[in-house]
Design a protein around this motif. Structure first.
Motif, mmCIF file in Angstrom:
data_model
loop_
_atom_site.group_PDB
_atom_site.id
_atom_site.type_symbol
_atom_site.label_atom_id
_atom_site.label_comp_id
_atom_site.label_asym_id
_atom_site.label_seq_id
_atom_site.Cartn_x
_atom_site.Cartn_y
_atom_site.Cartn_z
ATOM 1 N N GLY A 296 -19.336 7.409 -9.253
ATOM 2 C CA GLY A 296 -19.609 8.670 -8.580
ATOM 3 C C GLY A 296 -19.923 8.545 -7.116
ATOM 4 N N ASP A 297 -20.048 7.315 -6.601
ATOM 5 C CA ASP A 297 -20.355 7.112 -5.185
ATOM 6 C C ASP A 297 -19.081 7.277 -4.354
ATOM 7 O OD1 ASP A 297 -21.783 6.562 -2.922
ATOM 8 O OD2 ASP A 297 -22.289 4.492 -3.460
ATOM 9 N N PHE A 298 -19.249 7.272 -3.026
ATOM 10 C CA PHE A 298 -18.099 7.344 -2.131
ATOM 11 C C PHE A 298 -17.275 6.069 -2.252
ATOM 12 C CE2 PHE A 298 -21.204 10.158 -0.095
ATOM 13 C CZ PHE A 298 -20.434 11.307 0.036
ATOM 14 N N ALA A 299 -15.960 6.210 -2.192
ATOM 15 C CA ALA A 299 -15.062 5.067 -2.312
ATOM 16 C C ALA A 299 -15.166 4.159 -1.092
ATOM 17 C CB ALA A 299 -13.629 5.542 -2.484
ATOM 18 N N LEU A 300 -15.223 2.866 -1.341
ATOM 19 C CA LEU A 300 -15.141 1.871 -0.268
ATOM 20 C C LEU A 300 -13.690 1.521 0.044
ATOM 21 C CD1 LEU A 300 -18.015 -0.548 -1.319
ATOM 22 C CD2 LEU A 300 -18.071 1.251 0.417
ATOM 23 N N GLY A 301 -12.827 1.876 -0.857
ATOM 24 C CA GLY A 301 -11.404 1.641 -0.672
ATOM 25 C C GLY A 301 -10.662 2.207 -1.859
ATOM 26 N N GLY A 302 -9.372 2.414 -1.680
ATOM 27 C CA GLY A 302 -8.586 2.941 -2.786
ATOM 28 C C GLY A 302 -7.187 3.300 -2.335
ATOM 29 N N ALA A 303 -6.359 3.639 -3.309
ATOM 30 C CA ALA A 303 -4.982 4.016 -3.007
ATOM 31 C C ALA A 303 -4.501 5.027 -4.030
ATOM 32 C CB ALA A 303 -4.070 2.796 -3.015
ATOM 33 N N ALA A 304 -3.812 6.058 -3.544
ATOM 34 C CA ALA A 304 -3.114 7.029 -4.379
ATOM 35 C C ALA A 304 -1.632 6.828 -4.132
ATOM 36 C CB ALA A 304 -3.531 8.453 -4.032
ATOM 37 N N VAL A 305 -0.864 6.625 -5.196
ATOM 38 C CA VAL A 305 0.540 6.285 -5.008
ATOM 39 C C VAL A 305 1.445 7.081 -5.942
ATOM 40 C CG1 VAL A 305 -0.128 3.934 -4.353
ATOM 41 C CG2 VAL A 305 0.617 4.394 -6.677
ATOM 42 N N LEU A 306 2.663 7.248 -5.488
ATOM 43 C CA LEU A 306 3.750 7.839 -6.267
ATOM 44 C C LEU A 306 4.956 6.937 -6.103
ATOM 45 C CD1 LEU A 306 4.968 11.524 -6.343
ATOM 46 C CD2 LEU A 306 6.577 9.682 -5.919
ATOM 47 N N VAL A 307 5.600 6.603 -7.218
ATOM 48 C CA VAL A 307 6.828 5.799 -7.190
ATOM 49 C C VAL A 307 7.857 6.493 -8.073
ATOM 50 C CG1 VAL A 307 7.909 3.597 -7.756
ATOM 51 C CG2 VAL A 307 5.586 3.632 -6.820
ATOM 52 N N SER A 308 9.051 6.695 -7.551
ATOM 53 C CA SER A 308 10.138 7.228 -8.377
ATOM 54 C C SER A 308 11.303 6.256 -8.354
ATOM 55 C CB SER A 308 10.579 8.611 -7.881
ATOM 56 O OG SER A 308 11.161 8.528 -6.599
ATOM 57 N N LEU A 309 12.052 6.259 -9.449
ATOM 58 C CA LEU A 309 13.130 5.299 -9.638
ATOM 59 C C LEU A 309 14.490 5.966 -9.532
ATOM 60 C CD1 LEU A 309 11.748 3.423 -12.785
ATOM 61 C CD2 LEU A 309 11.287 2.942 -10.361
ATOM 62 N N ALA A 310 15.439 5.231 -8.981
ATOM 63 C CA ALA A 310 16.837 5.654 -9.036
ATOM 64 C C ALA A 310 17.360 5.398 -10.449
ATOM 65 C CB ALA A 310 17.651 4.881 -8.001
ATOM 66 N N GLU A 311 18.577 5.862 -10.741
ATOM 67 C CA GLU A 311 19.131 5.703 -12.089
ATOM 68 C C GLU A 311 19.302 4.241 -12.472
ATOM 69 O OE1 GLU A 311 22.637 7.992 -12.625
ATOM 70 O OE2 GLU A 311 21.644 9.928 -12.332
ATOM 71 N N ASP A 312 19.476 3.378 -11.462
ATOM 72 C CA ASP A 312 19.646 1.953 -11.764
ATOM 73 C C ASP A 312 18.311 1.215 -11.849
ATOM 74 O OD1 ASP A 312 18.844 1.860 -9.136
ATOM 75 O OD2 ASP A 312 20.567 0.734 -8.404
ATOM 76 N N GLY A 313 17.190 1.921 -11.727
ATOM 77 C CA GLY A 313 15.883 1.297 -11.846
ATOM 78 C C GLY A 313 15.278 0.820 -10.545
ATOM 79 N N ALA A 314 16.018 0.916 -9.455
ATOM 80 C CA ALA A 314 15.466 0.529 -8.159
ATOM 81 C C ALA A 314 14.545 1.629 -7.632
ATOM 82 C CB ALA A 314 16.591 0.269 -7.165
ATOM 83 N N CYS A 315 13.787 1.298 -6.609
ATOM 84 C CA CYS A 315 12.851 2.260 -6.036
ATOM 85 C C CYS A 315 13.613 3.302 -5.219
ATOM 86 C CB CYS A 315 11.829 1.552 -5.154
ATOM 87 S SG CYS A 315 10.653 2.672 -4.351
ATOM 88 N N ALA A 316 13.526 4.551 -5.640
ATOM 89 C CA ALA A 316 14.135 5.641 -4.883
ATOM 90 C C ALA A 316 13.190 6.189 -3.836
ATOM 91 C CB ALA A 316 14.559 6.766 -5.829
ATOM 92 N N ARG A 317 11.903 6.161 -4.150
ATOM 93 C CA ARG A 317 10.908 6.721 -3.228
ATOM 94 C C ARG A 317 9.547 6.144 -3.560
ATOM 95 N NH1 ARG A 317 8.684 12.941 -3.607
ATOM 96 N NH2 ARG A 317 6.808 12.650 -2.351
ATOM 97 N N ALA A 318 8.780 5.860 -2.537
ATOM 98 C CA ALA A 318 7.389 5.441 -2.724
ATOM 99 C C ALA A 318 6.518 6.198 -1.735
ATOM 100 C CB ALA A 318 7.239 3.931 -2.507
ATOM 101 N N SER A 319 5.367 6.628 -2.202
ATOM 102 C CA SER A 319 4.385 7.294 -1.353
ATOM 103 C C SER A 319 3.060 6.594 -1.590
ATOM 104 C CB SER A 319 4.289 8.783 -1.700
ATOM 105 O OG SER A 319 3.325 9.431 -0.896
ATOM 106 N N ILE A 320 2.473 6.043 -0.523
ATOM 107 C CA ILE A 320 1.241 5.258 -0.634
ATOM 108 C C ILE A 320 0.232 5.809 0.368
ATOM 109 C CG2 ILE A 320 0.202 2.962 -0.448
ATOM 110 C CD1 ILE A 320 3.032 1.806 -0.930
ATOM 111 N N VAL A 321 -0.910 6.263 -0.119
ATOM 112 C CA VAL A 321 -1.950 6.819 0.743
ATOM 113 C C VAL A 321 -3.256 6.093 0.448
ATOM 114 C CG1 VAL A 321 -3.218 8.882 1.439
ATOM 115 C CG2 VAL A 321 -0.801 9.049 0.804
ATOM 116 N N LEU A 322 -3.883 5.567 1.484
ATOM 117 C CA LEU A 322 -5.113 4.801 1.331
ATOM 118 C C LEU A 322 -6.338 5.675 1.582
ATOM 119 C CD1 LEU A 322 -4.199 1.444 3.109
ATOM 120 C CD2 LEU A 322 -3.741 2.170 0.762
ATOM 121 N N LEU A 323 -7.384 5.440 0.794
ATOM 122 C CA LEU A 323 -8.678 6.085 0.976
ATOM 123 C C LEU A 323 -9.587 5.165 1.785
ATOM 124 C CD1 LEU A 323 -7.538 6.886 -2.009
ATOM 125 C CD2 LEU A 323 -9.873 7.645 -2.416
ATOM 126 N N ALA A 324 -10.455 5.759 2.576
ATOM 127 C CA ALA A 324 -11.481 5.010 3.319
ATOM 128 C C ALA A 324 -10.874 3.899 4.164
ATOM 129 C CB ALA A 324 -12.518 4.436 2.348
#
Length: 288
Positions: free
Chosen positions: A191-219
Motif C-alpha cells: 500500500g505504500d508509494f512505489a519505489l519503481g515499477g512498470a506497466a506494459v502492453l505487448v501484442s503479437l503479429a500472426e507469426d508470433g513476433a512483437c507487433a507492438r510494445a508499450s512500456i511505462v515506468l513508475l517513479a
C-alpha cells in the motif's frame, strides 16, 4: 495539523463546477476523493482559498463501453474500476493497477480522475492509462479539449490542465489482437508509494513476433515515463528471454533520476520491467 481556512463549494453539475472554476481561477482547487489533496492541505503543503467538491456530480461517475472503447468518468471510484467485470474482461491492466493503489479504504473513496489530475509519477493508474494509450478530456467555459498522456502529464504533481478546466473523463482504446498486459511494482510495505515499477502492453503479429510494445515506468521521472527506445527495440523480435532482458535494461537506462541511489533505482527498474514483460508476453501468447 489542520488546513488553513478555505471556502467550500459543492456543485451538482459539470456546468456549475465550471462556472465556479471560471469565477475563482487559481484560488480554487478541485476536491474529488480527497485522498491526496486533504493530506496536503492538512500539512499545509498546499493551500486553497476555495475547494470545489465534485463528488456529487453523478454524471461523472460512469464506467461504460461505447464503440469498443472504455469510457471512465472522472469521479468514478477506484473500487468501481477494480471490481468492474467489463474492465476485468477487456482492460485487465486497469484492474491490476487499481488493486495496487493503497488499501481498500483508499480505493473506495479515491477517484480515477483524481489520481490522474494529481499526477504523482509513482501512481499506478496514470502509468497504466499511459501504457494503454488513453486520452483525457477536459472542459471549461471556454470549451473542451482532449489530451494524450504525453501532453497532459507535465512534471511532478503538475498537469497541463488550466485553473478553470475540469478533467471530466478518460477514453481507453480497445486492446489490439493477441495482446497481453501486466503491471509490476516494488514498495517498502503493501500500500505504500512505489519505489519503481512498470506497466506494459505487448501484442503479437500472426507469426508470433512483437507487433507492438508499450512500456511505462513508475517513479522513474517527474511524470509517467514512456520507454520509447525499449519499445522500438522489441518491435519485430521473437520476444525471447534475452530480448526482453535487453529491452528492460534499455528502459531502465531512460530513468530521469539523480542522486546516490540512482544505480539502485536503475537496477530495480530493469528487473521490474523484465518481470512485467515476461508476464505480458505469456498472456499475449495465451490469447493468440
Amino acid at each position: 495539523m489542520k488546513p488553513a481556512p478555505f471556502a467550500y463549494e459543492e456543485p451538482r453539475s459539470v456546468e456549475e463546477a465550471l462556472e465556479l472554476l471560471a469565477r475563482y481561477g487559481e484560488e480554487a482547487k478541485v476536491l474529488a476523493g480527497g485522498q491526496s489533496l486533504i493530506p496536503l492541505l492538512n500539512f499545509r503543503l498546499a493551500r486553497a482559498e476555495r475547494l470545489v467538491d465534485v463528488n456529487r456530480i453523478d454524471e461523472l461517475a460512469y464506467i461504460r463501453r461505447e464503440d469498443g472503447e472504455l469510457h471512465i468518468g472522472a469521479v468514478a471510484r477506484m473500487a468501481t474500476l477494480e471490481h468492474s467485470p467489463l474492465v476485468a474482461a477487456r482492460w485487465p491492466l486497469l484492474v491490476e493497477a487499481a488493486r495496487l493503489v493503497g488499501h481498500p479504504q483508499i480505493r473506495s473513496r479515491g477517484t480515477v480522475g483524481g489520481s490522474v489530475a494529481h499526477a504523482d509519477p509513482a501512481a499506478e493508474l496514470p502509468a497504466a492509462l499511459t501504457a494503454l494509450g488513453a486520452s483525457f478530456h477536459a472542459r471549461s467555459q471556454r470549451g473542451s479539449r482532449t489530451l494524450p498522456a504525453d501532453e497532459l502529464f507535465v512534471t511532478h504533481l503538475t498537469t497541463a490542465l488550466e485553473p478553470d478546466e475540469l478533467l471530466v473523463g478518460i477514453t481507453v482504446p480497445p486492446l489490439p489482437p493477441r495482446a497481453g498486459t501486466a503491471i509490476v511494482e516494488h514498495t517498502r510495505v503493501h500500500g505504500d508509494f512505489a519505489l519503481g515499477g512498470a506497466a506494459v502492453l505487448v501484442s503479437l503479429a500472426e507469426d508470433g513476433a512483437c507487433a507492438r510494445a508499450s512500456i511505462v515506468l513508475l517513479a522513474a521521472a517527474p511524470r509517467p515515463l514512456r520507454a520509447v527506445g525499449a519499445e522500438e527495440a522489441l518491435a519485430g523480435t521473437r520476444l525471447g528471454e534475452a530480448e526482453l532482458a535487453e529491452a528492460a535494461e534499455l528502459a531502465a537506462g531512460e530513468l530521469e533520476l539523480s542522486g546516490p541511489h540512482r544505480a539502485h533505482r536503475r537496477a530495480l527498474a530493469a528487473e521490474l520491467t523484465r518481470r512485467a514483460l515476461v508476464v505480458a508476453v505469456d498472456r499475449a501468447r495465451a490469447a493468440a
